[in-house]
Design a protein around this motif. Structure first.
Motif, mmCIF file in Angstrom:
data_model
loop_
_atom_site.group_PDB
_atom_site.id
_atom_site.type_symbol
_atom_site.label_atom_id
_atom_site.label_comp_id
_atom_site.label_asym_id
_atom_site.label_seq_id
_atom_site.Cartn_x
_atom_site.Cartn_y
_atom_site.Cartn_z
ATOM 1 N N SER A 143 -7.803 -0.821 -6.245
ATOM 2 C CA SER A 143 -8.742 -0.979 -7.359
ATOM 3 C C SER A 143 -9.938 -1.824 -6.947
ATOM 4 C CB SER A 143 -8.055 -1.637 -8.555
ATOM 5 O OG SER A 143 -7.034 -0.817 -9.045
ATOM 6 N N GLU A 144 -9.688 -2.876 -6.178
ATOM 7 C CA GLU A 144 -10.777 -3.722 -5.697
ATOM 8 C C GLU A 144 -11.699 -2.941 -4.764
ATOM 9 O OE1 GLU A 144 -11.497 -7.929 -3.281
ATOM 10 O OE2 GLU A 144 -9.458 -7.261 -3.687
ATOM 11 N N GLU A 145 -11.123 -2.094 -3.920
ATOM 12 C CA GLU A 145 -11.910 -1.256 -3.014
ATOM 13 C C GLU A 145 -12.812 -0.304 -3.803
ATOM 14 O OE1 GLU A 145 -11.011 2.278 0.192
ATOM 15 O OE2 GLU A 145 -9.595 0.610 0.088
ATOM 16 N N ALA A 146 -12.258 0.329 -4.830
ATOM 17 C CA ALA A 146 -13.054 1.238 -5.667
ATOM 18 C C ALA A 146 -14.183 0.471 -6.364
ATOM 19 C CB ALA A 146 -12.160 1.926 -6.697
ATOM 20 N N LEU A 147 -13.890 -0.734 -6.818
ATOM 21 C CA LEU A 147 -14.906 -1.566 -7.463
ATOM 22 C C LEU A 147 -16.019 -1.947 -6.483
ATOM 23 C CD1 LEU A 147 -15.640 -3.035 -10.110
ATOM 24 C CD2 LEU A 147 -14.394 -5.009 -9.221
ATOM 25 N N LEU A 148 -15.652 -2.266 -5.250
ATOM 26 C CA LEU A 148 -16.657 -2.606 -4.244
ATOM 27 C C LEU A 148 -17.539 -1.402 -3.907
ATOM 28 C CD1 LEU A 148 -14.680 -4.974 -1.835
ATOM 29 C CD2 LEU A 148 -16.678 -5.546 -3.207
ATOM 30 N N TYR A 149 -16.943 -0.209 -3.835
ATOM 31 C CA TYR A 149 -17.754 0.993 -3.580
ATOM 32 C C TYR A 149 -18.720 1.254 -4.739
ATOM 33 C CZ TYR A 149 -15.573 2.635 0.734
ATOM 34 O OH TYR A 149 -15.158 2.760 2.036
ATOM 35 N N ARG A 150 -18.276 1.048 -5.978
ATOM 36 C CA ARG A 150 -19.179 1.202 -7.129
ATOM 37 C C ARG A 150 -20.308 0.179 -7.081
ATOM 38 N NH1 ARG A 150 -14.464 2.339 -9.996
ATOM 39 N NH2 ARG A 150 -14.313 0.229 -10.804
ATOM 40 N N ASP A 151 -19.981 -1.046 -6.674
ATOM 41 C CA ASP A 151 -20.998 -2.088 -6.534
ATOM 42 C C ASP A 151 -22.006 -1.711 -5.444
ATOM 43 O OD1 ASP A 151 -22.150 -4.755 -6.906
ATOM 44 O OD2 ASP A 151 -21.280 -5.196 -4.938
ATOM 45 N N MET A 152 -21.515 -1.188 -4.336
ATOM 46 C CA MET A 152 -22.420 -0.752 -3.260
ATOM 47 C C MET A 152 -23.300 0.403 -3.731
ATOM 48 S SD MET A 152 -20.452 -1.068 0.402
ATOM 49 C CE MET A 152 -18.907 -0.309 -0.012
ATOM 50 N N GLN A 153 -22.732 1.298 -4.534
ATOM 51 C CA GLN A 153 -23.501 2.425 -5.071
ATOM 52 C C GLN A 153 -24.636 1.932 -5.955
ATOM 53 O OE1 GLN A 153 -21.337 5.867 -6.742
ATOM 54 N NE2 GLN A 153 -22.461 5.446 -8.608
#
Length: 173
Positions: A143-153
């Motif tokens: 979940s943290e990884e998905a959140l970081l990818y959304r933040d990078m997006q």
């Protein structure tokens, strides 16, 4: 009457606080930060299901730039040359197990005008974020990884918007 006397100082304090925040130039991120694009319409060459394309369209539509569906009708064409996400091992613990990963998000794009001339040559934006890993918390780390990818997006969209706004269109003689 007593309740009114107690509420009046609170209301006055809120008004003073709101006035102070607006007077100092405070703005929430993403509000009022519209970019003046050097073109009125743009075609985005993203697949329909691209989350990055969707967020970029949403941000462009928030301004005065029209996002068109046909490239022939656009004053500018945003071409995606490549888009990739990656995950590599950053560090290991003493037992040789992964302790940290490095997440990467890379986009290479260019912008051309209606005649095909380049307004912005091939440009690469490369974002990186470290993430710690714990094998006892796999679901939380996913979940943290998905959140970081959304933040990078989101960060990527803001960088694209700044670069689009900085384009100087070619002057016609």
């Amino acid at each position: 009457m007593k309740a009114l006397r107690q509420a009046l100082p609170r209301a006055a304090a809120l008004i003073v606080l709101a006035a102070a925040l607006t007077a100092c130039g405070f703005q929430l991120r993403g509000t009022g930060g519209q970019f003046n694009m050097p073109f009125q319409s743009i075609y985005l060459a993203f697949p329909e299901t691209s989350p990055l394309g969707t967020e970029l369209k949403r941000n462009l539509r928030g301004g005065d730039t029209e996002v068109v569906a046909q490239p022939e009708k656009a004053q500018a064409r945003f071409d995606v040359l490549s888009e990739s996400r990656g995950k590599s091992i950053l560090s290991l613990n003493s037992q040789g197990r992964v302790r940290e990963y490095l997440l990467t998000y890379t986009l290479v794009f260019r912008v051309r005008d209606a005649s095909g001339a380049e307004l912005l040559g091939p440009t690469e934006i490369n974002l990186k974020r470290p993430i710690t890993f714990n094998e006892t918390q796999v679901l939380a780390k996913e979940s943290e990884e998905a959140l970081l990818y959304r933040d990078m997006q989101t960060d990527l969209v803001q960088q694209i918007l700044r670069r689009l706004a900085a384009i100087k269109p070619a002057k016609t003689a």
